[in-house]
Motif scaffolding. Sequence first.
Motif, short mmCIF file in Angstrom:
data_model
loop_
_atom_site.label_atom_id
_atom_site.label_comp_id
_atom_site.label_asym_id
_atom_site.label_seq_id
_atom_site.Cartn_x
_atom_site.Cartn_y
_atom_site.Cartn_z
N PHE A 137 0.83 -1.21 0.00
CA PHE A 137 0.00 0.00 0.00
C PHE A 137 0.86 1.26 0.00
N ARG A 138 1.91 1.27 0.82
CA ARG A 138 2.69 2.49 0.99
C ARG A 138 3.74 2.70 -0.10
N GLU A 139 4.39 1.62 -0.52
CA GLU A 139 5.54 1.77 -1.40
C GLU A 139 5.35 1.20 -2.81
N TYR A 140 4.47 0.21 -2.96
CA TYR A 140 4.34 -0.45 -4.25
C TYR A 140 2.87 -0.64 -4.63
N PRO A 141 2.09 0.43 -4.63
CA PRO A 141 0.65 0.28 -4.91
C PRO A 141 0.35 -0.13 -6.35
N ASP A 142 1.30 0.06 -7.26
CA ASP A 142 1.07 -0.27 -8.67
C ASP A 142 1.43 -1.71 -9.01
N CYS A 143 1.85 -2.48 -8.03
CA CYS A 143 2.23 -3.87 -8.29
C CYS A 143 0.99 -4.77 -8.34
N LEU A 144 0.44 -4.91 -9.53
CA LEU A 144 -0.67 -5.82 -9.82
C LEU A 144 -1.83 -5.67 -8.83
N PRO A 145 -2.38 -4.47 -8.68
CA PRO A 145 -3.52 -4.32 -7.77
C PRO A 145 -4.68 -5.22 -8.17
N ALA A 147 -4.65 -8.46 -7.94
CA ALA A 147 -4.16 -9.82 -8.17
C ALA A 147 -4.00 -10.55 -6.83
N PRO A 148 -3.88 -11.88 -6.84
CA PRO A 148 -3.61 -12.61 -5.60
C PRO A 148 -2.33 -12.11 -4.94
N LEU A 149 -2.30 -12.19 -3.62
CA LEU A 149 -1.18 -11.64 -2.87
C LEU A 149 0.18 -12.21 -3.29
N PRO A 150 0.34 -13.51 -3.52
CA PRO A 150 1.66 -14.00 -3.95
C PRO A 150 2.16 -13.33 -5.23
N GLN A 151 1.27 -13.10 -6.17
CA GLN A 151 1.68 -12.44 -7.41
C GLN A 151 2.09 -10.99 -7.16
N ARG A 152 1.37 -10.33 -6.28
CA ARG A 152 1.70 -8.93 -5.96
C ARG A 152 3.06 -8.85 -5.25
N VAL A 153 3.32 -9.81 -4.36
CA VAL A 153 4.60 -9.81 -3.64
C VAL A 153 5.75 -10.09 -4.60
N ALA A 154 5.56 -11.02 -5.53
CA ALA A 154 6.61 -11.30 -6.51
C ALA A 154 6.91 -10.05 -7.34
N ALA A 155 5.86 -9.33 -7.73
CA ALA A 155 6.05 -8.10 -8.49
C ALA A 155 6.75 -7.04 -7.64
N MET A 156 6.40 -6.99 -6.35
CA MET A 156 7.04 -6.04 -5.45
C MET A 156 8.54 -6.32 -5.32
#
Length: 249
Positions: A137-145, A147-156
């Motif tokens: 939310f604070r630093e990487y809001p554009d990382c696959l909003p 999407a499932p959390l694992p995919q968002r974390v990988a993008a982060m």
Amino acid sequence: MGQPMVRNCPFGNGNGYGDGRAISIGEVVVKGQRWEMQLKGGGQTPFCRGADGRAVLRSSIREFLASEAMYHLGVDTTRALSLVLSDGGEMAERPWYSSENRERDPDMMIHEPCAITTRVAPSFLREHEMMVEHALFREYPDCLPGAPLPQRVAAMLRQAAKRFSILIAGWLRVGFCQGNFNADNCLVGGRTMDYGPFGWIERYDPLFAKWVGSGNHFAFRNQPEAGLANFMTLAIAMKPVLGPDAPLP
């Protein structure tokens, strides 16, 4: 319980993370940009491990000037909003060097006036205090909003790797040595923070280091390796979210 990370700890035991003298006091949103405000040197906190939690005027001025210099040199950094001298002449005892000392270690204690710096950044979320969804939310809001959390974390993690690389390349470009680049001094967002034992090279020395206890592993030329160690600390912490069989980015 978490396990201490000793590889990038300056003391090699996992306990050398910070002096606990910073405390966040609020946030503001200006033109759509969120800014967190943090005091450095305001006194004891629950994390200062028995220290006084204060900063002295000398080091506070250095942080104020250095952070603004880095910003104008085009290197991502926290910024200084204000600096105030403590009222009433409050002093703190700090190690220093006598005029006869020719060694790297201080050999005397002196009393210096206390000061408080207010510094600002989009967040001060550090690697060792990671909260996954908060970091997104604070630093990487554009990382696959969405999407499932694992995919968002990988993008982060992929974005974090780029930010760390750009940050350290910026340090090398301007001849800057952070001096103590462990996970405590590594923001998840990839910006310069904690101007403590820092310095700029005046004459090229690949082993230039400003902190007497840093050894060579935080020296100028080794900052990319320290950054990789910090990134691996972040990636390993994300492994449970990614899943046991997920390859690290």
